[in-house]
Design a protein around this motif. Structure first.
Motif, PDB file in Angstrom:
ATOM      1  N   GLY A 173       0.813  -1.221   0.000  1.00 25.41           N
ATOM      2  CA  GLY A 173       0.000   0.000   0.000  1.00 25.41           C
ATOM      3  C   GLY A 173       0.842   1.264   0.000  1.00 25.41           C
ATOM      4  O   GLY A 173       1.751   1.435  -0.816  1.00 25.41           O
ATOM      5  N   LEU A 174       0.554   2.157   0.937  1.00 22.70           N
ATOM      6  CA  LEU A 174       1.199   3.480   0.942  1.00 22.70           C
ATOM      7  C   LEU A 174       2.639   3.450   1.445  1.00 22.70           C
ATOM      8  O   LEU A 174       3.288   4.491   1.511  1.00 22.70           O
ATOM      9  N   HIS A 175       3.151   2.263   1.774  1.00 25.11           N
ATOM     10  CA  HIS A 175       4.589   2.154   2.061  1.00 25.11           C
ATOM     11  C   HIS A 175       5.403   2.084   0.765  1.00 25.11           C
ATOM     12  O   HIS A 175       6.619   2.189   0.791  1.00 25.11           O
ATOM     13  N   LEU A 176       4.709   1.855  -0.344  1.00 25.50           N
ATOM     14  CA  LEU A 176       5.405   1.726  -1.634  1.00 25.50           C
ATOM     15  C   LEU A 176       5.245   3.014  -2.446  1.00 25.50           C
ATOM     16  O   LEU A 176       4.138   3.560  -2.557  1.00 25.50           O
ATOM     17  N   ASP A 177       6.346   3.489  -3.019  1.00 26.44           N
ATOM     18  CA  ASP A 177       6.329   4.736  -3.804  1.00 26.44           C
ATOM     19  C   ASP A 177       5.200   4.751  -4.829  1.00 26.44           C
ATOM     20  O   ASP A 177       4.518   5.756  -5.006  1.00 26.44           O
ATOM     21  N   SER A 178       5.020   3.624  -5.511  1.00 31.10           N
ATOM     22  CA  SER A 178       4.088   3.599  -6.644  1.00 31.10           C
ATOM     23  C   SER A 178       2.651   3.908  -6.220  1.00 31.10           C
ATOM     24  O   SER A 178       1.864   4.424  -7.010  1.00 31.10           O
ATOM     25  N   ASN A 179       2.302   3.610  -4.964  1.00 32.61           N
ATOM     26  CA  ASN A 179       0.918   3.835  -4.517  1.00 32.61           C
ATOM     27  C   ASN A 179       0.702   5.219  -3.913  1.00 32.61           C
ATOM     28  O   ASN A 179      -0.406   5.547  -3.492  1.00 32.61           O
ATOM     29  N   ARG A 180       1.755   6.000  -3.827  1.00 31.69           N
ATOM     30  CA  ARG A 180       1.644   7.334  -3.225  1.00 31.69           C
ATOM     31  C   ARG A 180       1.486   8.428  -4.289  1.00 31.69           C
ATOM     32  O   ARG A 180       1.314   9.590  -3.971  1.00 31.69           O
ATOM     33  N   LYS A 181       1.535   8.037  -5.529  1.00 27.91           N
ATOM     34  CA  LYS A 181       1.457   9.035  -6.609  1.00 27.91           C
ATOM     35  C   LYS A 181       0.014   9.498  -6.798  1.00 27.91           C
ATOM     36  O   LYS A 181      -0.916   8.714  -6.606  1.00 27.91           O
ATOM     37  N   PRO A 182      -0.168  10.777  -7.217  1.00 28.97           N
ATOM     38  CA  PRO A 182      -1.540  11.252  -7.434  1.00 28.97           C
ATOM     39  C   PRO A 182      -2.233  10.500  -8.553  1.00 28.97           C
ATOM     40  O   PRO A 182      -1.590  10.072  -9.518  1.00 28.97           O
ATOM     41  N   THR A 183      -3.544  10.342  -8.403  1.00 30.79           N
ATOM     42  CA  THR A 183      -4.317   9.653  -9.437  1.00 30.79           C
ATOM     43  C   THR A 183      -5.423  10.543 -10.002  1.00 30.79           C
ATOM     44  O   THR A 183      -6.104  10.160 -10.949  1.00 30.79           O
ATOM     45  N   VAL A 184      -5.644  11.715  -9.395  1.00 27.89           N
ATOM     46  CA  VAL A 184      -6.665  12.631  -9.898  1.00 27.89           C
ATOM     47  C   VAL A 184      -6.275  14.050  -9.455  1.00 27.89           C
ATOM     48  O   VAL A 184      -5.710  14.226  -8.371  1.00 27.89           O
ATOM     49  N   VAL A 185      -6.558  15.033 -10.324  1.00 31.15           N
ATOM     50  CA  VAL A 185      -6.203  16.431  -9.998  1.00 31.15           C
ATOM     51  C   VAL A 185      -7.466  17.182  -9.587  1.00 31.15           C
ATOM     52  O   VAL A 185      -8.504  17.073 -10.253  1.00 31.15           O
ATOM     53  N   ILE A 186      -7.386  17.919  -8.481  1.00 31.21           N
ATOM     54  CA  ILE A 186      -8.525  18.725  -8.015  1.00 31.21           C
ATOM     55  C   ILE A 186      -8.179  20.199  -8.194  1.00 31.21           C
ATOM     56  O   ILE A 186      -7.211  20.695  -7.619  1.00 31.21           O
ATOM     57  N   GLU A 187      -8.976  20.875  -9.005  1.00 31.85           N
ATOM     58  CA  GLU A 187      -8.802  22.321  -9.190  1.00 31.85           C
ATOM     59  C   GLU A 187      -9.833  22.976  -8.287  1.00 31.85           C
ATOM     60  O   GLU A 187     -11.023  22.977  -8.609  1.00 31.85           O
ATOM     61  N   ALA A 188      -9.380  23.489  -7.144  1.00 32.46           N
ATOM     62  CA  ALA A 188     -10.334  23.991  -6.148  1.00 32.46           C
ATOM     63  C   ALA A 188     -10.349  25.517  -6.133  1.00 32.46           C
ATOM     64  O   ALA A 188      -9.313  26.148  -6.003  1.00 32.46           O
ATOM     65  N   GLU A 189     -11.552  26.078  -6.272  1.00 29.44           N
ATOM     66  CA  GLU A 189     -11.729  27.539  -6.159  1.00 29.44           C
ATOM     67  C   GLU A 189     -12.593  27.764  -4.927  1.00 29.44           C
ATOM     68  O   GLU A 189     -13.820  27.720  -5.008  1.00 29.44           O
ATOM     69  N   ILE A 190     -11.936  27.937  -3.797  1.00 29.27           N
ATOM     70  CA  ILE A 190     -12.710  28.116  -2.564  1.00 29.27           C
ATOM     71  C   ILE A 190     -12.162  29.319  -1.824  1.00 29.27           C
ATOM     72  O   ILE A 190     -11.114  29.858  -2.186  1.00 29.27           O
ATOM     73  N   GLY A 191     -12.849  29.736  -0.747  1.00 33.56           N
ATOM     74  CA  GLY A 191     -12.363  30.861   0.056  1.00 33.56           C
ATOM     75  C   GLY A 191     -11.276  30.374   0.985  1.00 33.56           C
ATOM     76  O   GLY A 191     -10.172  30.038   0.562  1.00 33.56           O
ATOM     77  N   GLY A 192     -11.598  30.272   2.244  1.00 35.29           N
ATOM     78  CA  GLY A 192     -10.627  29.793   3.225  1.00 35.29           C
ATOM     79  C   GLY A 192     -11.354  29.600   4.543  1.00 35.29           C
ATOM     80  O   GLY A 192     -12.561  29.806   4.633  1.00 35.29           O
TER      81      GLY A 192
END
Ligand code: F3S
Length: 389
Positions: A173-192
């Motif tokens: 799982g997340l101990h392996l480099d290959s599973n830590r890579k992004p799989t989807v991009v989020i373009e967020a337009e929010i305030g704060g």
């Protein structure tokens, strides 16, 4: 899964029953996920603490483990079902309290630190970038994967306990480099602000489930990042995310060909509406995840010079460490409600006294209806404080 001679000996019971059971569990997990071997860990963080969630079965299991197992690495504990000192003020029954204290006693016998908090990374158990750890508590493990750059899977309580006893965890799982890579991009337009980030997490978790999102155009402060992590882990099962310019591994990310999802103000408004199922709270609860020092100070400055004008109970859930760091602010908050340690609005038996809870946490909004039979009011911290002053 490859085991060393020493690990084989543990599996054969040569180091006691507790260690043997722990090894059996790790071997079973490692086999299912096709791990090649066990990796040494630097720390563990355990869930499965509240008597409300683990019941008699969990209590007996822990008592059994505590008879001969000890943890091998620094190990901290998630919130329990009550403030270990102020449980009577919370209206917790003696029967529940006795059992809760037995659970804490079992963990203590095993060498686990018993300051119960879901933000251990703010209270001394802060992994370093690149550390391999075994953490349960979905909000905390996602935070340390994504903001700190440590490495952990989304452990369950028993898996994290087994890892803490052996000081090892299966390499998958997340101990392996290959599973830590992004799989989807989020373009967020929010305030704060914390509520916006909670709602952003709510929206993204629902959309991506267990993917590894890569956020562009946001720059959360640490409190906003912790609520974002918590929300995505609750509405989905996100255990690792990237924030451009912030996540240690984000610089190496390759975004070519990834799906892009836009999230804007309307999505947040819709999420808030869908989470809000109640109107008139009888409990206002802040601190999911547990309030940081900055949040305690900010709430106290909001309330300074004001007085409480309602009977609604207010809980400020935090860790002992944060309480000790800001005694003057805690005094201010105590004029409006209770500053509680070791517990939270979800794992305490609040359903015995309340039916509608207001909170600024999307994670709490997800769990309060199912785990605590609550209607929910989702509002910002400022709005919640307006309700009581
Ligand atoms: Fe922490 Fe309880 Fe929320 S454990 S993340 S305050 S549900």
């Amino acid at each position: 899964m490859f085991l060393t001679r020493d690990e084989e000996a543990i599996l054969n019971g040569e180091r006691g029953c507790g260690a043997q059971r722990a090894m059996e569990l790790l071997v079973a997990i490692g086999t299912v996920y096709e791990a090649e071997c066990l990796l040494p860990i630097r720390s563990a963080h355990l869930s499965g603490v509240s008597y409300k969630t683990i019941g008699e079965g969990g209590l007996d299991f822990l008592a059994d483990m505590a008879s001969d197992a000890r943890v091998a690495v620094r190990t901290t504990l998630n919130p329990a079902g009550m403030d270990l000192a102020r449980w009577e003020e919370m209206g917790v029954s003696k029967r529940f309290a006795d059992r809760q204290l037995e659970i804490i006693d079992s963990y203590s016998k095993m060498g686990v630190e018993t300051n119960c908090t879901c933000t251990p990374y703010l209270a001394g158990n802060l992994p370093r970038k690149g550390d391999t750890v075994a953490w349960a508590e979905s909000s905390a493990l996602s935070y340390v994967n994504s903001i700190v750059g440590a490495r952990t899977n989304r452990e369950g309580g028993p898996g994290a306990l087994a890892a803490s006893i052996l000081g090892k965890t299966p390499a998958y799982g997340l101990h392996l480099d290959s599973n830590r890579k992004p799989t989807v991009v989020i373009e967020a337009e929010i305030g704060g602000g914390v509520l916006d980030y909670a709602l952003l997490g709510q929206v993204v978790g629902k959309k991506v489930a267990n993917a590894v999102p890569y956020f562009r155009k946001i720059r959360p402060n640490p409190d906003e990042a912790k609520t974002l992590a918590a929300a995505m882990a609750a509405s989905g099962s996100v255990a690792m995310f990237h924030i451009e310019g912030m996540t240690p591994e984000a610089n190496d990310a390759d975004l070519k060909g990834l799906e892009r999802i836009g999230v804007g103000r309307k999505d947040l408004t819709d999420a808030r509406e869908s989470l809000s199922t109640g109107r008139e709270p009888d409990l206002i609860a802040l601190g999911c995840p547990h309030l940081s020092e900055a949040e305690v100070r900010e709430l106290a400055s909001m309330l300074k010079g004001r007085s409480k004008k309602t009977e609604i109970d207010v809980w400020f859930c935090t860790s002992k460490a944060m309480m000790e760091r800001c005694p003057r602010e805690v005094e201010v908050l105590e004029r409006f409600g209770r500053v509680l340690c070791d517990t939270c609005m979800v794992v305490a038996p609040i359903e015995d006294h309340y039916s509608c809870t207001a909170t600024n946490s999307a994670k709490a909004c997800n769990y309060l209806p199912t785990l605590c039979s609550q209607k929910v009011v989702c509002a910002s911290a400022a709005e919640l404080m307006e309700m009581v002053t």
